[in-house]
Design an enzyme around this catalytic site. Sequence first.
Site, PDB file in Angstrom:
ATOM      1  N   CYS A 180      34.541  18.500  31.095  1.00 28.98           N
ATOM      2  CA  CYS A 180      35.721  19.336  31.314  1.00 28.98           C
ATOM      3  C   CYS A 180      35.401  20.823  31.433  1.00 28.98           C
ATOM      4  CB  CYS A 180      36.729  19.127  30.188  1.00 28.98           C
ATOM      5  SG  CYS A 180      36.177  19.834  28.628  1.00 28.98           S
TER       6      CYS A 180
ATOM      7  N   LYS B 124       0.855  -1.189   0.000  1.00 30.07           N
ATOM      8  CA  LYS B 124       0.000   0.000   0.000  1.00 30.07           C
ATOM      9  C   LYS B 124       0.889   1.236   0.000  1.00 30.07           C
ATOM     10  CE  LYS B 124      -3.894   2.096   2.438  1.00 30.07           C
ATOM     11  NZ  LYS B 124      -3.344   3.442   2.644  1.00 30.07           N
TER      12      LYS B 124
ATOM     13  N   CYS C  50      39.927  16.537  27.701  1.00 35.94           N
ATOM     14  CA  CYS C  50      38.560  16.369  28.196  1.00 35.94           C
ATOM     15  C   CYS C  50      38.432  14.920  28.686  1.00 35.94           C
ATOM     16  CB  CYS C  50      37.575  16.645  27.065  1.00 35.94           C
ATOM     17  SG  CYS C  50      35.877  16.269  27.492  1.00 35.94           S
TER      18      CYS C  50
HETATM   19  N1  LIG Z   1      -2.287  12.801  10.205  1.00 33.09           N
HETATM   20  C1  LIG Z   1      -3.406  13.374   9.803  1.00 33.09           C
HETATM   21  O1  LIG Z   1      -3.716  14.503  10.169  1.00 33.09           O
HETATM   22  C2  LIG Z   1      -4.301  12.652   8.865  1.00 33.09           C
HETATM   23  C3  LIG Z   1      -5.384  13.302   8.266  1.00 33.09           C
HETATM   24  C4  LIG Z   1      -6.164  12.589   7.376  1.00 33.09           C
HETATM   25  C5  LIG Z   1      -5.905  11.263   7.101  1.00 33.09           C
HETATM   26  N2  LIG Z   1      -4.842  10.665   7.704  1.00 33.09           N
HETATM   27  C6  LIG Z   1      -4.539   9.240   7.481  1.00 33.09           C
HETATM   28  O2  LIG Z   1      -4.878   8.819   6.187  1.00 33.09           O
HETATM   29  C7  LIG Z   1      -5.546   7.572   6.212  1.00 33.09           C
HETATM   30  C8  LIG Z   1      -6.831   7.656   5.464  1.00 33.09           C
HETATM   31  O3  LIG Z   1      -6.575   8.290   4.278  1.00 33.09           O
HETATM   32  P1  LIG Z   1      -7.044   7.780   2.865  1.00 33.09           P
HETATM   33  O4  LIG Z   1      -8.478   7.548   2.889  1.00 33.09           O
HETATM   34  O5  LIG Z   1      -6.493   8.734   1.886  1.00 33.09           O
HETATM   35  O6  LIG Z   1      -6.188   6.575   2.611  1.00 33.09           O
HETATM   36  P2  LIG Z   1      -6.289   5.082   2.934  1.00 33.09           P
HETATM   37  O7  LIG Z   1      -5.242   4.855   3.924  1.00 33.09           O
HETATM   38  O8  LIG Z   1      -7.637   4.579   3.233  1.00 33.09           O
HETATM   39  O9  LIG Z   1      -5.856   4.521   1.533  1.00 33.09           O
HETATM   40  C9  LIG Z   1      -6.645   4.591   0.353  1.00 33.09           C
HETATM   41  C10 LIG Z   1      -5.731   4.829  -0.761  1.00 33.09           C
HETATM   42  O10 LIG Z   1      -4.738   3.848  -0.806  1.00 33.09           O
HETATM   43  C11 LIG Z   1      -4.097   4.003  -2.025  1.00 33.09           C
HETATM   44  N3  LIG Z   1      -3.311   2.810  -2.351  1.00 33.09           N
HETATM   45  C12 LIG Z   1      -1.993   2.698  -2.095  1.00 33.09           C
HETATM   46  N4  LIG Z   1      -1.507   1.535  -2.526  1.00 33.09           N
HETATM   47  C13 LIG Z   1      -2.532   0.874  -3.076  1.00 33.09           C
HETATM   48  C14 LIG Z   1      -2.633  -0.403  -3.689  1.00 33.09           C
HETATM   49  N5  LIG Z   1      -1.563  -1.221  -3.789  1.00 33.09           N
HETATM   50  N6  LIG Z   1      -3.824  -0.793  -4.157  1.00 33.09           N
HETATM   51  C15 LIG Z   1      -4.903   0.024  -4.046  1.00 33.09           C
HETATM   52  N7  LIG Z   1      -4.859   1.239  -3.453  1.00 33.09           N
HETATM   53  C16 LIG Z   1      -3.689   1.666  -2.970  1.00 33.09           C
HETATM   54  C17 LIG Z   1      -5.152   4.426  -2.990  1.00 33.09           C
HETATM   55  O11 LIG Z   1      -4.682   5.564  -3.656  1.00 33.09           O
HETATM   56  C18 LIG Z   1      -6.329   4.794  -2.121  1.00 33.09           C
HETATM   57  O12 LIG Z   1      -6.829   6.034  -2.459  1.00 33.09           O
HETATM   58  C19 LIG Z   1      -5.781   7.212   7.653  1.00 33.09           C
HETATM   59  O13 LIG Z   1      -4.952   6.134   7.992  1.00 33.09           O
HETATM   60  C20 LIG Z   1      -5.384   8.454   8.423  1.00 33.09           C
HETATM   61  O14 LIG Z   1      -4.632   8.140   9.566  1.00 33.09           O
HETATM   62  C21 LIG Z   1      -4.067  11.330   8.567  1.00 33.09           C
HETATM   63 ZN   LIG Z   2      34.934  18.333  27.363  1.00 27.86          ZN
END
Ligand SMILES: NC(=O)c1ccc[n+]([C@@H]2O[C@H](COP(=O)([O-])OP(=O)(O)OC[C@H]3O[C@@H](n4cnc5c(N)ncnc54)[C@H](O)[C@@H]3O)[C@@H](O)[C@H]2O)c1
Ligand SMILES: [Zn+2]
Length: 647
Positions: free
Chosen positions: A390, A140, A409
Amino acid sequence: MLAVNFTPEQLTVLQQVDAQQNVEQLSALFAKSALDEAELVQVLSTANALYRAGLPVLTDAQYDLYIAMLSDINPQHVYLHTVEPEVLATAKTVELPERMLSTEKAYTLTDIEKWLKRILKAAQELNIAKADIELRVTPKLDGYAAYDDGKTLYTRGDGYRGQDISRAFARGLKVAAKGERGLGPGEIVIKKSYFDEELSEFFENSRNIQAAIIAEKKVDENVQKAIDDGACVFYPFALLVNKTAHYSDIIEHFDDIIAQMWQAVDFDIDGVILEATHSEIKAHMGATRKNHRWQIAYKVNEESAEVEVVNIIPQTSRTGRISPVAELVPTKLSGATISRVTVHHYNMVKSKRIGPGAVVQLVRSGLVIPKIEKVIKEAKPQLPEQCPSCNSHLLWESDHLICPNKSDCPAQTENTLIHFFKTLGNNDGFGPKVIEKLSHYGIKHIHEIYQLQVHQFASFGFGDKTAQNLFDQLKASREIEIEDWRFLSAFGVSRLGAGNCENLLQHHSITALFDLTAAELVKIDGFAQLSAEAIVEGLANIKAEFFKVYQLGFNLAATPKASAQVESSSPIAGTVIVFTGAMQQGSRGDMEKQAKSLGAKVAKSVTGKTTYLVTGEKVGETKIKAAEDKGVSVLTEQAYLDLIAGD
Ligand SMILES: NC(=O)c1ccc[n+]([C@@H]2O[C@H](COP(=O)([O-])OP(=O)(O)OC[C@H]3O[C@@H](n4cnc5c(N)ncnc54)[C@H](O)[C@@H]3O)[C@@H](O)[C@H]2O)c1
Ligand SMILES: [Zn+2]
């Protein structure tokens, strides 16, 4: 949670989302403990907008916690059931050729099995035989989602409508692997090794860069170079390395397959995707407004904790660098109580404002010791002015505070002596306690230790037996044969660890090294200009002491010269090694090069033929376990360095 102070860049993004909002109120919400539904949504949308813009204000775990809170109050809330949107002011919005969704998440095999049951049920409804049900498993990618229909490159937007970012291709962005256009959904990603080597100085994380490529008309020259170098690409999922097999095979070898996928690409990943491949099943199951029902992401939970800093203790190393060690309010993490952690360097203490009262997020993943992932609450940085050993006035040298007192040192002297005997590794008498005592009596140099007589040891307060024993050990340490590269590395010259010493000595004899120029060093494969200069300077600094020790007559075995079969003499000759995770001592690329120069074969993934899996930081348990199950020896980076040093 704590109130956040938005940076100017973050404020610009927030302005784009809603010019009317009250930033102070918003910032205070992040500190409030009992949020109502509307407030939670406000926090989530703010965090999401910033995250999509490459300027996250929360960690993923914190964000997911807020999601969990909202889902607790109102599981039906629309925010939970739609794709978290991106905000891009500068590109035009267009209908996506195909919906782009988020993924359902699973953290355990049990979650996966539940999801699989739904697939089997769909198959049954369609009269599809179980034998025909396959799953496709892919890494992913943790980049920036995009869609390529052959003419236009789109962002994911809200999942229905994205934005036209074709200009990224116009700017030279390439399609990874086979390079065809029009392969549908994928992610814009940056090679991890490239980021570590070329970009980490300028950017905090790859997300900053991906967001810039998408949002900005003109990109930073470093980013343009990454694009030109082919390190930043659009990776269509269709071309991803994958494991596609009958569902029962996938479940049976689950840990192995996950581990394989986890290290299959040189890009940041945040999980592994599993999906059904049968087109009828996919059509039948369809999607919610947020997820395809036939797809799931398997993620590994890292453990993290927010911890308050009590004090920062400076420690002087043998090179004179001062390491900041943060004392913490003792906190449980992965079942262990953590009460101290080393901060990267004093510039981090200064720039991230770490001091008593600061709150840091500690993360521990796999078998790696906890690290400071980020500073949650800043405080007045606690910076020492004097060397704790030191009292010399400390100086800044790039990111480090250093004690300039090279000759006098106690901490530097003692740590240098300790390093020498530890690296030599052929006696166990000269550990920290003994060295401290000798140093107390004014013994500051290796050659002085070797000149000590039994009665002198006795006069320093060692018992008769110990005094004799120490004397005998010194004698033995000269008589026992020792490789010359180990002997040289014992002097602790910066950038002259075991591997580099061996490489050098394959080309020049030990005494000739001191006459080399940087230009001559660079001619040897594996030495870059900067480290060559540092080595020449380091050798000049130890020259006098080195020859005093050398003349005591050690039994040195000369490293065979490069022409005369290097490989068979190294401890890793003929082995197959896989490096994984982020390395601390050098880039992974350099370590791989070095391993090859020591006669090992370097492979990208663990198989039954692998001898060692060398794990850097952030390596998951699953991966380690999978390797062990194959009979592979798993080594930490340090254990590996010890191994090649012959310890
Ligand atoms: N830190 C923050 O403030 C913050 C804010 C928003 C979201 N997030 C994080 O983002 C995540 C949710 O975001 P999301 O909905 O964009 O993503 P997700 O983690 O649900 O992933 C969905 C995406 O994975 C991608 N993807 C990557 N590899 C892939 C593969 N091999 N096959 C198919 N799809 C693949 C696709 O593009 C798809 O859109 C959560 O885990 C959340 O923690 C964090
Ligand atoms: Zn020193």
